[in-house]
Motif scaffolding. Structure first.
Motif, PDB file in Angstrom:
ATOM      1  N   SER A  82       0.859  -1.181   0.000  1.00 30.39           N
ATOM      2  CA  SER A  82       0.000   0.000   0.000  1.00 30.39           C
ATOM      3  C   SER A  82       0.893   1.229   0.000  1.00 30.39           C
ATOM      4  O   SER A  82       1.891   1.292   0.711  1.00 30.39           O
ATOM      5  CB  SER A  82      -0.921   0.040   1.226  1.00 30.39           C
TER       6      SER A  82
ATOM      7  N   SER B   7      -3.248   1.602   7.595  1.00 33.01           N
ATOM      8  CA  SER B   7      -3.782   0.676   8.594  1.00 33.01           C
ATOM      9  C   SER B   7      -3.420  -0.782   8.305  1.00 33.01           C
ATOM     10  O   SER B   7      -3.508  -1.615   9.195  1.00 33.01           O
ATOM     11  CB  SER B   7      -5.302   0.829   8.707  1.00 33.01           C
ATOM     12  N   ILE B   8      -3.008  -1.098   7.074  1.00 28.32           N
ATOM     13  CA  ILE B   8      -2.605  -2.510   6.852  1.00 28.32           C
ATOM     14  C   ILE B   8      -1.133  -2.740   7.214  1.00 28.32           C
ATOM     15  O   ILE B   8      -0.635  -3.861   7.132  1.00 28.32           O
ATOM     16  CB  ILE B   8      -2.854  -2.997   5.400  1.00 28.32           C
TER      17      ILE B   8
ATOM     18  N   TYR C  37       1.221   0.142  12.039  1.00 30.35           N
ATOM     19  CA  TYR C  37       0.053   0.958  12.384  1.00 30.35           C
ATOM     20  C   TYR C  37      -0.315   0.859  13.862  1.00 30.35           C
ATOM     21  O   TYR C  37      -0.414   1.873  14.550  1.00 30.35           O
ATOM     22  CB  TYR C  37      -1.129   0.540  11.504  1.00 30.35           C
TER      23      TYR C  37
ATOM     24  N   HIS D 162       0.408   3.684  16.778  1.00 29.09           N
ATOM     25  CA  HIS D 162      -0.881   4.316  17.024  1.00 29.09           C
ATOM     26  C   HIS D 162      -0.810   5.390  18.101  1.00 29.09           C
ATOM     27  O   HIS D 162      -1.298   6.502  17.940  1.00 29.09           O
ATOM     28  CB  HIS D 162      -1.913   3.242  17.392  1.00 29.09           C
TER      29      HIS D 162
ATOM     30  N   LYS E  72      -5.307   8.934   4.891  1.00 33.12           N
ATOM     31  CA  LYS E  72      -5.928   7.912   5.740  1.00 33.12           C
ATOM     32  C   LYS E  72      -4.924   7.105   6.556  1.00 33.12           C
ATOM     33  O   LYS E  72      -5.246   6.031   7.060  1.00 33.12           O
ATOM     34  CB  LYS E  72      -6.831   6.982   4.912  1.00 33.12           C
TER      35      LYS E  72
ATOM     36  N   ILE F 182      -1.605   7.302   9.634  1.00 32.78           N
ATOM     37  CA  ILE F 182      -1.207   8.099  10.792  1.00 32.78           C
ATOM     38  C   ILE F 182       0.181   8.687  10.558  1.00 32.78           C
ATOM     39  O   ILE F 182       0.990   8.134   9.808  1.00 32.78           O
ATOM     40  CB  ILE F 182      -1.228   7.269  12.101  1.00 32.78           C
TER      41      ILE F 182
END
Lengths: 643, 643
Positions: A237, A277-278, A282, A286, A296, A298
């Protein structure tokens, strides 16, 4: 450290660039020639303000990488990190609150705020009435220099902070002032020898097999290449990032790494610091990230040691230990001019840093994190944001902007602030454009050909393969010379690439020259663009020799007409030129021709392992008679003289 | 006032735009449909921050004159006044901290700080892992919309302030919301009738005789012209200004004024607010000016009543009383993108306002000062900076930028925030370019031809005199229609020019249309540039009639090919068209043709003295059958129907 003086006004903020500087303990001068009593400080509602006098004939340089401005006298510059700033506002991929002048000093303002510098504003509110009814009918002329013939002030507006530390650097020339700033930063970076070779960044959509094909192309065609760069497609990603190899495009990534390493390629991986997120990172990051999402993902809180450790540990295990030796750290600048994709200035990070401060520190902290992951392995990598005290970081800056003149100006300005800039070659509109651009790239800190969005190498369709090979071979010949220049950067802080005014701060002809530069200590480069068949070149100091024809030129302005890139060698210099090679390995031995210009001259070659931080540097003195020291790295083939 | 709700967070600053608003006492709603509990407020080191939820399908408009952006969802906008901002950063000649959305509300943030609006940022830090390995190889696409499919937040970052008032406006459409904001500002301006005619700005170097020759040209060739504008050369010093007629170029300025007034011209004088030391105002304003010089002049402290009084009194005596009816207030914006010539953000003014606040208020306060000088005399003038609550000021904005597409976008965006924008005609590259630009100008709030830096009228060398006369005559025909539109602006706050989404806020086809606009209530205009022979036009709502061919079109997208400017009349409208005249005087009587489209329809014409604030406005209702009221100003010649 002599010639570095610190002054404190009010109550400085705790989060500033000095907090994250590579070396923290430096003894400073306890005196300065600078008239510190002439500096005004005031707290304001907005933060605080400094006023520092400027002479009417004082010229102002610096403020980091400035692609659209050179001599900043009379103008305003805002220190705000931004991708692709299209105007001369100070916004930059790498703004630095440090300026230097032709009066042999530089001032660094220790702030991570978007400070504004008003470089020479008038305060005389009791002017005599002098009639002058001239009318100007040209907008550009209207808005240019204010033409003060008296003292003005440098007004520095620092938001939020109720005080600030400043550092005054004094020297014999701007180069000398900047060298002190760079030594204060921790000294210039020392890239690995292979970092000075050729980098090729593959199309973002390539698969592992396509990358191997591209690598084979270089070796089969005997085109020099040291580094293969992979763009976003290597990740499962991107926008935001997973930091995981993509199954579809890179099912055999381990095999790919093995193959490239065995073929003497180094590998550089693209990424940014916004975690999808994948990604395995992540959840781990966090609690160590900003409030708002970017793409989308962090935003890693690099200002905190925990986040840096998590990030660098992951990179060490997953990439460095697998054979990766470089990274391209993208989109760590800001986005006022490119749609607003980055985190807000009012963002909050667990480390206590806010969004504005984080933007000013992000690139430096990201570089620090990646260096830690690399450990003893030296690198020469890419980053799109940098800032104060950047000299020790072996990263070059790049941009999505692409105007060739702007790219040349970047070479002239980056050196004022401990930065390295690469005018990378991407697409070209025709063969001439491609070659003109590549000529400039060859005489830059790193040679990067970035084919991220072209199906094949950009010279193929233009039928320029032979000329490209020739230029890349020229670069390989220059590697020992460039390596020496970096060694001087590392040891003495002298930037490898400098505007003419930096060395010749007394010569007012140089004050606005933004399209020529010193390349190392003995070469003057004056690149040309696709739109030029001839240009004027200014040669300062004493005499110079044309690198291509050996013709001698006296100091002054000269018209030059050539398809080649104008390069001149300073009288009384010796230039070591190597036989070009395909790539540089641990065992590379350079076959050297010494080119001697003038009557005498000496320089230094550097011998080390070329790869690690643990190495010992040995200086090989050379002069018109050859090597003065034993060396395994270099072999003297011949000496050519030119008088 | 219903539909206007005020909320206070923290401790707002005392110097904000409301302090200088034209009308101060307005009763507000004591309830709102808006979920005010969903708004987050927080004080930060930098100032304070608001978070206001946005729906995933909520689109964001406004923020003042935006030349490089239209629908701001997903992007960042900074409210910083600037000349010639070349990128979509929010910087603007007239930024306004007011936005409205297709959810039928608008929010005004009462600050004179350079607030930043992050229009839809994500805060979801607990996303599920959704694989997506798509790779984008196009920089523009990379950096465009973030593609959220869920709620996001509007993050508002307000520097310095430890609190802020916000005002929520609610209505039936964006037009309705904006109308409430405009009424809250004091209602839209009412220009004099002559202000809707043609303005011609002469070359800056002209002498009084050359100006007379130019004026004669208009009358002799029977080309409409109502206003002659003089550029800097009329003053004995400009950059900075003397506000005194120049002896050399204007030895007979009184004669010039008499001559022009007798030939039914109004006269508009260029100036800015930076006072040169040879000006009679220099000593008077000395103690009422900022700390730093601009063009070696002092900056008038318009935030203080004393400075405003000195400045306006001088202008009344020296200019208004001599017959001047308009001014062009130049360079009152800011200079981050144009060399940094303006006063610093950290400047200090005796009124207590700092440079940042002053930049946000400067244009409005300058307009207020000039209006006071004009007294009972109505004007339609020019200003290069405006801001919050500008609707009551009869000034149009202009720019040194000149891209025609950008100029058209300005027409679509200015109306979201109570501003008027003029895409003035200057030089043109060829005849087609000249005519395409003039077509747009004719369908704008004011017709300005600015020949400040051309020796003669820009159409002469291009041989376009006949076509130019025809277009200017068309404008004169539209004056009664436009005057009615302004009357609706004045009385009900409805902007005379509006983006399609403003009236058709439910129709998502309109959400990104930045090159069509409503011109009054019944005309839709879709200008074309020199590069276009055809274009797509979207027609919302019900049916429309081509203004030129009377052909009927249904709602939807249509391809149009024409040398003319595409203009459409809304079904069931009546358009009053006047016989074109050379100029408009107190006694002008318009010879009206009523053009009726569809089955029925009515509108209003306005009768008044056309010149002063003391006038009484009489509404003349008209419908498909003619005038429903007595009137001296208008004479009905014929009625034409089109079904």
């Amino acid at each position: 450290m002599t010639g570095v003086y610190k002054l404190t006004f009010g109550e400085p903020e705790s989060i500033t660039p000095t907090k994250y500087k590579e070396i923290s303990k430096i003894e400073l001068s306890d005196a300065t020639k600078f008239n510190i009593g002439s500096i005004n400080f005031k707290k304001t509602l907005r933060g605080c303000r400094l006023e520092i006098p400027l002479e009417f004939d004082e010229e102002v340089y610096g403020f980091g990488l400035q692609l659209n401005g050179f001599n900043h006298k009379g103008s305003k510059k805002m220190m705000r990190p931004n991708a692709d700033p299209v105007s001369n506002s100070g916004d930059s991929h790498a703004p630095v609150p440090f300026y230097c002048t032709n009066k042999y000093y530089g001032i660094y303002v220790d702030t991570a705020r978007y400070a504004e510098f008003y470089c020479g504003y008038g305060k005389n509110k009791n002017r005599p009435a002098v009639p002058n009814n001239t009318v100007i009918t040209n907008a550009e002329e209207l808005y240019k220099k204010t033409g003060y013939t008296e003292k003005t002030v440098m007004v520095i507006d620092i938001p939020v902070a109720k005080g600030v530390d400043i550092y005054i650097f004094e020297g014999e020339s701007i180069t000398d002032v900047v060298a002190k700033y760079n030594m204060f930063s921790g000294g210039g970076c020392m890239p690995p020898l292979w970092g000075l070779g050729v980098s090729y960044r593959c199309n973002a959509k390539y698969t592992d097999n396509q990358v191997i094909k591209m690598a084979d192309y270089f070796r089969e065609r005997k085109m020099p290449c040291d580094i293969i760069g992979l763009e976003p497609g290597w990740q499962s990603s991107s926008y935001s990032c997973s930091y995981v190899w993509d199954n579809e495009r890179y099912p055999n990534y381990k095999e790919l790494i093995r193959y490239l390493r065995n073929s003497n390629f180094n590998i550089n991986l693209w990424e940014h610091a916004f975690v999808n997120s994948i990604s395995p990172l992540y959840q781990k990051l966090h609690d160590f990230s900003g409030t708002y999402e970017v793409w989308k993902g962090i935003t890693t809180d690099f200002a905190g040691e925990t986040a840096r450790d998590i990030f660098s540990e992951y990179h060490k295990n997953k990439f460095v230990d697998e054979g990766i030796t470089g990274f391209k750290l993208d989109e760590c600048d800001g986005s006022d001019f490119t749609g607003g994709w980055s985190f807000p200035n009012c963002d909050e990070f667990p480390s206590g840093v806010d969004g504005e401060q984080m933007h000013s520190l992000f690139g430096i902290l990201y570089q620090k994190t990646i260096l830690k992951a690399l450990g003893n392995q030296r690198t020469f990598s890419e980053v799109r944001n940098s800032g104060a005290f950047a000299a020790p970081y072996p990263f070059v800056l790049y941009s999505d902007l692409y105007d060739h003149k702007v790219f040349i100006r970047g070479l002239a300005t980056a050196g004022f602030s401990g930065l390295l800039w690469v005018p990378e070659l991407r697409r070209a509109k025709n063969k001439k454009d491609l070659l003109r651009r590549l000529q400039t790239v060859v005489f830059s800190p790193r040679v990067i050909i970035n084919a991220w969005n072209t199906e094949e190498a950009p010279w193929i369709k233009l039928g320029a393969g032979d000329e490209v090979r020739e230029l890349l071979e020229l670069r390989m010949s220059l590697v020992p010379y460039v390596y020496s220049a970096f060694y001087r950067y590392h040891k003495h802080g002298v930037p490898p690439i400098r505007a003419l005014v930096s060395d010749y701060s007394d010569d007012e002809n140089t004050y606005n020259i933004d399209d020529e530069y010193m390349f190392g200590d003995s070469m003057l480069v004056a690149p040309m663009t696709v739109d030029e068949d001839k240009r004027m070149v200014y040669l300062p100091g004493d005499a110079w020799y044309d690198f291509w024809t050996d013709k001698k030129y006296e100091r002054g302005w000269h018209e030059v007409q050539t398809d080649n890139i104008p390069v001149y060698i300073k009288k009384d210099s010796v230039i070591p030129l190597a036989e070009p090679m395909q790539y540089i390995s641990k065992d590379t031995v350079f076959q050297i021709t010494l080119k001697c210009y003038g009557d005498k001259g000496k320089t230094v070659l550097v011998e080390d392992d070329g790869e690690t931080h643990a190495t010992r540097y040995k200086e090989i003195e050379i002069d018109f008679n050859g090597f003065r020291e034993e060396t395994q790295r270099y072999e003297l083939k011949r000496i050519q003289c030119c008088v």
